[in-house]
Design a protein around this motif. Structure first.
Motif, PDB file in Angstrom:
ATOM      1  N   UNK A 118       0.839  -1.208   0.000  1.00  0.00           N
ATOM      2  CA  UNK A 118       0.000   0.000   0.000  1.00  0.00           C
ATOM      3  C   UNK A 118       0.875   1.261   0.000  1.00  0.00           C
ATOM      4  N   UNK A 119       1.984   1.207  -0.726  1.00  0.00           N
ATOM      5  CA  UNK A 119       2.879   2.362  -0.761  1.00  0.00           C
ATOM      6  C   UNK A 119       2.205   3.633  -1.222  1.00  0.00           C
ATOM      7  N   UNK A 120       1.186   3.503  -2.085  1.00  0.00           N
ATOM      8  CA  UNK A 120       0.497   4.687  -2.580  1.00  0.00           C
ATOM      9  C   UNK A 120      -0.399   5.325  -1.525  1.00  0.00           C
ATOM     10  N   UNK A 121      -0.607   4.637  -0.414  1.00  0.00           N
ATOM     11  CA  UNK A 121      -1.468   5.194   0.633  1.00  0.00           C
ATOM     12  C   UNK A 121      -0.724   6.141   1.574  1.00  0.00           C
ATOM     13  N   UNK A 122       0.587   6.067   1.638  1.00  0.00           N
ATOM     14  CA  UNK A 122       1.261   6.875   2.656  1.00  0.00           C
ATOM     15  C   UNK A 122       1.033   8.369   2.464  1.00  0.00           C
ATOM     16  N   UNK A 123       1.065   8.909   1.252  1.00  0.00           N
ATOM     17  CA  UNK A 123       0.803  10.359   1.115  1.00  0.00           C
ATOM     18  C   UNK A 123      -0.588  10.779   1.583  1.00  0.00           C
ATOM     19  N   UNK A 124      -1.540   9.845   1.595  1.00  0.00           N
ATOM     20  CA  UNK A 124      -2.907  10.179   2.020  1.00  0.00           C
ATOM     21  C   UNK A 124      -3.292   9.394   3.270  1.00  0.00           C
ATOM     22  N   UNK A 125      -2.293   9.013   4.069  1.00  0.00           N
ATOM     23  CA  UNK A 125      -2.555   8.126   5.202  1.00  0.00           C
ATOM     24  C   UNK A 125      -3.479   8.751   6.237  1.00  0.00           C
ATOM     25  N   UNK A 126      -3.425  10.072   6.424  1.00  0.00           N
ATOM     26  CA  UNK A 126      -4.339  10.699   7.383  1.00  0.00           C
ATOM     27  C   UNK A 126      -5.791  10.514   6.956  1.00  0.00           C
ATOM     28  N   UNK A 265      12.608   9.798   5.037  1.00  0.00           N
ATOM     29  CA  UNK A 265      13.748  10.691   4.855  1.00  0.00           C
ATOM     30  C   UNK A 265      14.048  10.821   3.374  1.00  0.00           C
ATOM     31  N   UNK A 266      15.008  11.682   3.048  1.00  0.00           N
ATOM     32  CA  UNK A 266      15.401  11.854   1.661  1.00  0.00           C
ATOM     33  C   UNK A 266      14.569  12.893   0.940  1.00  0.00           C
ATOM     34  N   UNK A 267      14.714  12.972  -0.391  1.00  0.00           N
ATOM     35  CA  UNK A 267      14.067  14.047  -1.159  1.00  0.00           C
ATOM     36  C   UNK A 267      12.590  13.838  -1.421  1.00  0.00           C
ATOM     37  N   UNK A 268      12.043  12.637  -1.154  1.00  0.00           N
ATOM     38  CA  UNK A 268      10.641  12.368  -1.487  1.00  0.00           C
ATOM     39  C   UNK A 268       9.854  11.976  -0.239  1.00  0.00           C
ATOM     40  N   UNK A 269       9.934  12.791   0.792  1.00  0.00           N
ATOM     41  CA  UNK A 269       9.188  12.520   2.019  1.00  0.00           C
ATOM     42  C   UNK A 269       7.698  12.732   1.757  1.00  0.00           C
ATOM     43  N   UNK A 270       6.848  11.757   2.106  1.00  0.00           N
ATOM     44  CA  UNK A 270       5.411  11.930   1.872  1.00  0.00           C
ATOM     45  C   UNK A 270       4.865  13.125   2.645  1.00  0.00           C
ATOM     46  N   UNK A 271       3.848  13.785   2.107  1.00  0.00           N
ATOM     47  CA  UNK A 271       3.223  14.897   2.827  1.00  0.00           C
ATOM     48  C   UNK A 271       2.747  14.467   4.203  1.00  0.00           C
ATOM     49  N   UNK A 272       2.903  15.369   5.173  1.00  0.00           N
ATOM     50  CA  UNK A 272       2.519  15.203   6.581  1.00  0.00           C
ATOM     51  C   UNK A 272       3.516  14.368   7.369  1.00  0.00           C
ATOM     52  N   UNK A 273       4.623  13.972   6.739  1.00  0.00           N
ATOM     53  CA  UNK A 273       5.673  13.234   7.450  1.00  0.00           C
ATOM     54  C   UNK A 273       6.970  14.038   7.541  1.00  0.00           C
ATOM     55  N   UNK A 274       6.868  15.338   7.308  1.00  0.00           N
ATOM     56  CA  UNK A 274       8.079  16.165   7.282  1.00  0.00           C
ATOM     57  C   UNK A 274       8.801  16.165   8.627  1.00  0.00           C
ATOM     58  N   UNK A 275       8.045  16.122   9.732  1.00  0.00           N
ATOM     59  CA  UNK A 275       8.690  16.160  11.046  1.00  0.00           C
ATOM     60  C   UNK A 275       9.605  14.959  11.251  1.00  0.00           C
ATOM     61  N   UNK A 276       9.190  13.817  10.754  1.00  0.00           N
ATOM     62  CA  UNK A 276      10.000  12.613  10.900  1.00  0.00           C
ATOM     63  C   UNK A 276      11.340  12.773  10.169  1.00  0.00           C
TER      64      UNK A 276
END
Length: 372
Positions: A118-126, A265-276
């Protein structure tokens, strides 16, 4: 005040049979010592955790225990079909005679999303998490035999029923887990109670967030003493501080090295995970997290029981802490060390707080008095 034990069940040596045996033996002993609850965490595909199905472990615990509540911290709602999650944990509630506490989260480790397909779900996990949680609550709170429907952006179900239904009505206690400040916003708008931990923030920062959220919820009409925010805290006790530090130096180093490697981490951090990602980068720049730094910031408590009594007293007065979840088996810490830490907690810490009633955080007492 209530006290629990917690398991992610990291297994560095991959001897999973031994790890499960030790966990179950520790849970048995925790009930004997007077701990009120055990909490189990879901993780997939790495050495970080060995409980991919907490519902399976919870069913085993239900058969071995008679008194302890069985908490889930957490079920990751982005990895599964919510109707199945509702069914599985309703079954745990029935098997345990109504002892389930259900905690839910959205996950944060990119490798887990990949492993579960479900890798495509992480950007919309909330969004996925919020819908799944509402479906579970809806299935549990309806009348038996009454169909339930939900039509959302990520889930669409029509006329679904849940078998079995939970013993606890309208639902088992439900919690949202947070290891980042952003999740506090979700709780502020939905009315759930919160599971908190200082793992990815300092203890003073966590305390401020808890008090601020309680202020907002009280202003919105929540009963102040109903705000039960269990805190999960990595704790190790020994007869001397030097002994405690020596016990956990290697396991804690291993644990934090692993968790930092698993953060987004890295250049493609999913939205809403920036703090991590910021935490991982900051840690790298500082040469990694050290045991000394973790102790000073309150992320962990490692030492003698007397010092822990003072820390819990502060949390009780300043944040209104009602129950504490003790994460004592971390990083593959040796079984005998965990057992001794549990004994010291039960003998020298628990009696100081066992009969404490719920309190309003010190900073909010005048505000609450004015409302009443």
């Amino acid at each position: 005040m209530r006290f629990g034990v917690f398991y992610v069940l990291e297994c560095p040596d991959h001897d999973f049979s031994r790890a499960y045996r030790e966990m179950l033996a520790q849970i048995d002993y925790a009930e004997y010592l007077g701990f009120d609850e055990v909490w189990l965490a879901e993780h997939h595909g790495s050495d970080y955790g060995s409980l991919p199905s907490p519902q399976v472990a919870a069913a085993a615990v239900a058969e071995r225990t008679t008194r302890m509540r069985i908490g889930i911290a957490v079920s990751n709602l982005t990895f599964d079909w919510p109707v199945r999650v509702a069914e599985d944990y309703a079954m745990v509630d029935v098997l345990s005679g109504g002892r389930l506490d259900f905690g839910a989260g959205r996950g944060y480790q990119p490798a887990e999303f990949h492993n579960m397909g479900v890798g495509d779900r992480q950007p919309v996990s909330r969004e996925v998490f919020g819908e799944a949680l509402e479906i579970i609550r809806g299935l549990w709170s309806k009348r038996p035999g009454q169909p339930f429907s939900f039509h959302g952006k990520h889930f669409d179900i029509d006329g679904v029923d849940c078998r079995p239904t939970p013993v606890q009505r309208p639902t088992p206690p439900m919690y949202v887990a947070s290891i980042s400040p952003e999740t506090f916003e979700l709780v502020a708008t939905t009315g759930y109670n919160l599971l908190v931990t200082p793992t990815l923030m300092t203890l003073p920062e966590l305390n401020r967030l808890v008090v601020d959220l309680k202020r907002r919820l009280i202003a919105g009409g929540r009963e102040p003493l109903s705000l039960d925010f269990p805190m999960n805290w990595q704790i190790h006790l020994a007869d001397t501080t030097a002994e405690a530090v020596a016990d956990v130096a290697q396991p804690l180093t291993w644990y934090y090295r692993n968790v930092l490697d698993l953060l987004p981490s890295g250049p493609t951090v999913p939205p809403s995970y920036e703090r991590y990602a910021e935490l991982a980068a900051t840690s790298d720049e500082a040469g990694g997290l050290t045991l000394e730094g973790l102790r000073e910031s309150g992320v962990v408590y490692v030492g003698e029981p007397a010092g822990l009594v003072g820390e819990i007293e502060t949390l009780y007065q300043e944040t209104g802490l009602q129950h504490l979840i003790c994460w004592m088996r971390f990083g593959g810490l040796a079984h005998d060390k965990v057992i001794r830490s549990m004994e010291l907690f039960a003998e020298d810490v628990m009696p100081h707080f066992r009969d404490r009633p719920p309190v309003v955080p010190r900073a909010l007492r005048d505000e609450v008095a004015a409302i009443r």
